[in-house]
Design a protein around this motif. Structure first.
Motif, PDB file in Angstrom:
ATOM      1  N   ILE A   1      30.066 -23.999  -0.109  1.00 14.60           N
ATOM      2  CA  ILE A   1      30.962 -22.828   0.025  1.00 14.60           C
ATOM      3  C   ILE A   1      32.202 -23.307  -0.877  1.00 14.60           C
ATOM      4  CG2 ILE A   1      32.522 -21.865   1.639  1.00 14.60           C
ATOM      5  CD1 ILE A   1      30.671 -22.718   4.034  1.00 14.60           C
ATOM      6  N   VAL A   2      32.473 -24.269  -1.108  1.00 11.47           N
ATOM      7  CA  VAL A   2      33.886 -24.768  -1.726  1.00 11.47           C
ATOM      8  C   VAL A   2      33.767 -24.246  -3.131  1.00 11.47           C
ATOM      9  CG1 VAL A   2      35.089 -26.786  -2.846  1.00 11.47           C
ATOM     10  CG2 VAL A   2      34.042 -26.865  -0.461  1.00 11.47           C
ATOM     11  N   TYR A   3      32.615 -24.351  -3.817  1.00 11.25           N
ATOM     12  CA  TYR A   3      32.781 -23.675  -5.298  1.00 11.25           C
ATOM     13  C   TYR A   3      32.678 -22.451  -5.286  1.00 11.25           C
ATOM     14  CZ  TYR A   3      27.594 -24.888  -5.152  1.00 11.25           C
ATOM     15  OH  TYR A   3      25.989 -25.053  -4.674  1.00 11.25           O
ATOM     16  N   TYR A   4      32.536 -21.686  -4.399  1.00 10.81           N
ATOM     17  CA  TYR A   4      32.568 -20.057  -4.613  1.00 10.81           C
ATOM     18  C   TYR A   4      34.073 -19.755  -4.560  1.00 10.81           C
ATOM     19  CZ  TYR A   4      27.436 -19.350  -3.989  1.00 10.81           C
ATOM     20  OH  TYR A   4      26.478 -19.373  -4.161  1.00 10.81           O
ATOM     21  N   PHE A   5      34.839 -20.392  -3.619  1.00 12.26           N
ATOM     22  CA  PHE A   5      36.312 -20.179  -3.712  1.00 12.26           C
ATOM     23  C   PHE A   5      36.906 -20.765  -5.014  1.00 12.26           C
ATOM     24  CE2 PHE A   5      35.777 -19.865   0.805  1.00 12.26           C
ATOM     25  CZ  PHE A   5      36.832 -18.983   1.196  1.00 12.26           C
TER      26      PHE A   5
ATOM     27  N   PHE B   1      27.949 -12.799  -7.777  1.00 13.02           N
ATOM     28  CA  PHE B   1      27.431 -14.058  -8.063  1.00 13.02           C
ATOM     29  C   PHE B   1      25.836 -13.872  -8.219  1.00 13.02           C
ATOM     30  CE2 PHE B   1      31.343 -15.187  -6.507  1.00 13.02           C
ATOM     31  CZ  PHE B   1      31.948 -16.421  -7.302  1.00 13.02           C
ATOM     32  N   SER B   2      25.259 -14.595  -9.160  1.00 16.21           N
ATOM     33  CA  SER B   2      23.777 -14.428  -9.181  1.00 16.21           C
ATOM     34  C   SER B   2      23.357 -15.899  -9.278  1.00 16.21           C
ATOM     35  CB  SER B   2      23.259 -14.120 -10.585  1.00 16.21           C
ATOM     36  OG  SER B   2      21.992 -13.773 -10.645  1.00 16.21           O
ATOM     37  N   VAL B   3      22.380 -16.247  -8.046  1.00 21.01           N
ATOM     38  CA  VAL B   3      22.096 -17.598  -7.654  1.00 21.01           C
ATOM     39  C   VAL B   3      20.455 -17.688  -7.643  1.00 21.01           C
ATOM     40  CG1 VAL B   3      22.424 -19.418  -5.718  1.00 21.01           C
ATOM     41  CG2 VAL B   3      23.847 -17.286  -6.098  1.00 21.01           C
TER      42      VAL B   3
ATOM     43  N   LYS C   1      32.327 -15.423   1.801  1.00 17.40           N
ATOM     44  CA  LYS C   1      32.698 -14.066   1.998  1.00 17.40           C
ATOM     45  C   LYS C   1      33.330 -13.693   3.419  1.00 17.40           C
ATOM     46  CE  LYS C   1      31.004  -9.457   0.558  1.00 17.40           C
ATOM     47  NZ  LYS C   1      29.899  -8.729  -0.231  1.00 17.40           N
ATOM     48  N   LYS C   2      32.311 -14.410   4.235  1.00 14.52           N
ATOM     49  CA  LYS C   2      32.895 -13.998   5.914  1.00 14.52           C
ATOM     50  C   LYS C   2      33.938 -14.753   6.042  1.00 14.52           C
ATOM     51  CE  LYS C   2      29.640 -12.145   8.086  1.00 14.52           C
ATOM     52  NZ  LYS C   2      29.704 -11.497   9.040  1.00 14.52           N
TER      53      LYS C   2
END
Ligand SMILES: *Cc1c(COP(=O)(O)O)cnc(C)c1O
Length: 464
Positions: free
Chosen positions: A235-239, A254-256, A271-272
């Protein structure tokens, strides 16, 4: 630290677990996956302050919300700092600008050059913390067809009170992947090459874990892709990414590249938790079970097809269960669907649920030809060598019909890990880091065993 965080199963088991229990349990007794009872949230002001923080500081802000007071602030900070000190880039997951509205999020600067290090380094250190405090020991057992085993070995090679045993199919994984596992010089690491296929390795592991007495006696535990801690670390690297690219609340896609749905689920959770991002694109190769699910509501397995992006050659996307639970909050529904999947190999989702999923996700699959064309295009146009998984992510995003201002493509592996594939597509041979070149000359340390559960059990007994 959070005093209200607790974890429950997606399939309705009534137990409520603490953070420590979730780490060591893995799978819930009813076969479900653990999820936090509620998503913790981060307010806007705090999220805005992330742009001035380091990766490790953001990691502390995010991870501490999922951890209870069994660790303590200073200890958690130490665990985070130690975990990411093994990364070769000081940004940990640097952002690379490709064009005005396209960025690569490079997740491959850990010891085994793929994104699984982000979680495995943390898991090794956090288990080390709990084990040494309580003076207990465990033994990690797993099977791998590539990246996960290497990341687990690197994560656990220095954990005291722990041995790690990783099975792989003998001579059936890439030479680079084998070297990452078999050249680690540590007394507690045991590589077992099985004379058989990856499925044989998984069957042996399953047999061993099903022998409850043996599992207890030998203190065996798994660190597979359904472990909650792996999702949490990701989760950390999305922030982080958002704090580095998003000045004016722009709409980020974001494309994963997606196999087991762990990496992209972490984006959904961010996002949540309050991060303002747009949609998440589930990028698939010819193994497009999730793309089909989003398009038709029908979830069914086909045979796995081998592609140039082997880490996403998957027909069972385990973490999709966590999403189904989150959008329905109905454990009976999840249990029914998962039972259907196990017994008849398929289930159908009602349109109302697909509609909710589509508010956060899009999905596009790409062919082998589209992947090689994209790798060629990026080499000539931008002088960037992509690994095949990253290429799946970018090629897939090109097909997205939803709006976005900024595209962030997750670069999940270093191209050198898939050198043979890349070299067959482009001429350039110049992308292999010295560390990998040197590793290729080291000798393998492994034990070759017959495709036989009892032989593996005896090996474990002799070495634990
Ligand atoms: C594991 C892996 C993926 C897929 O991640 P999931 O969490 O299983 O969806 C993608 N790319 C690479 C290089 C991987 O090793």
């Amino acid at each position: 630290m959070s005093d209200s965080i607790s974890y429950i199963s997606t399939r309705g088991d009534s137990s409520v677990l603490s953070f420590k229990d979730v780490i060591f349990e893995g799978l819930a007794p009813d076969g479900g996956l653990y999820v936090p009872k509620y998503w913790p949230t981060i307010d806007n002001e705090k999220i805005e302050s992330f742009s001035a923080m380091t990766y490790q500081q953001i990691a502390y802000e995010v991870i501490s919300l999922f951890v209870d007071d069994s660790i303590g602030e200073e200890n958690l900070k130490n665990i985070i700092n130690t975990s990411y000190s093994s990364f070769s880039n000081k940004e940990i997951t640097p952002i690379r600008k490709i064009s005005d509205n396209h960025y690569l999020l490079e997740l491959f600067h850990g010891p085994t050059y793929a994104f699984k290090d982000v979680a495995m380094q943390f898991i090794g250190n956090v288990m080390d913390f709990y084990l040494s405090r309580s003076n207990q020991s465990i033994n990690v057992l797993g099977a791998t067809s590539g990246d996960t085993g290497a990341a687990a070995i690197e994560g656990f090679k220095s954990v005291s009170n722990c041995k790690i045993f990783i099975l792989h199919p003998h001579n059936k994984i890439s030479v680079v992947q084998k070297k990452f596992m078999t050249t680690v010089n540590s007394k507690n690491v045991h590589n077992i090459a099985i004379n058989g296929t990856f499925d044989d390795c998984q069957r042996i592991i399953k047999n061993i874990f099903n022998d409850i007495d043996f599992k207890k006696e030998q203190k065996l535990t798994a660190v597979n892709s359904i472990n909650w801690i792996r999702i949490m670390c990701q989760i950390v690297y999305y922030f982080y990414a958002s704090s580095r690219v998003n000045e004016n609340n722009k709409n980020i896609l974001f494309s994963v590249p997606t196999g087991n749905f762990g990496d992209i689920l972490a984006g959904y959770i961010s996002k949540k938790m309050g991060l303002k991002i747009g949609k998440l694109n589930i990028a698939t190769n010819d193994n497009d079970v999730l793309t089909r699910t989003l398009n038709t509501g029908k979830h069914y397995k086909k045979d796995v097809k081998a592609t140039s992006s082997p880490s996403i050659d998957i027909q069972i996307s385990s973490n999709f269960e966590r999403l189904l639970y989150d959008v329905t909050k109905d454990s009976k529904f999840v249990l029914d669907k998962m039972t259907e999947l196990e017994t008849v190999g398929k289930y159908t989702l009602p349109a109302s649920i697909i509609d909710i999923i589509k508010l956060s996700f899009t999905s596009n699959s790409v062919s082998e030809e589209e992947v090689s064309n994209l790798i060629r295009e990026y080499a000539t146009e931008y002088n960037i060598i992509l690994d095949p998984h990253t290429a799946v992510g970018i090629a897939s995003a090109k097909k997205c019909d939803s709006d976005f201002d900024i595209l962030v493509s997750l670069a999940t592996a270093h191209p050198a890990k898939f050198k043979e594939t890349i070299s067959s597509i482009i001429e350039n041979e110049d992308f292999v880091p010295d560390k990998i070149k040197k590793m290729m000359t080291l000798e393998d340390k492994l034990s070759i065993l017959d495709n036989d559960t009892n032989k593996v059990k005896n090996f474990l007994k002799d070495n634990i």
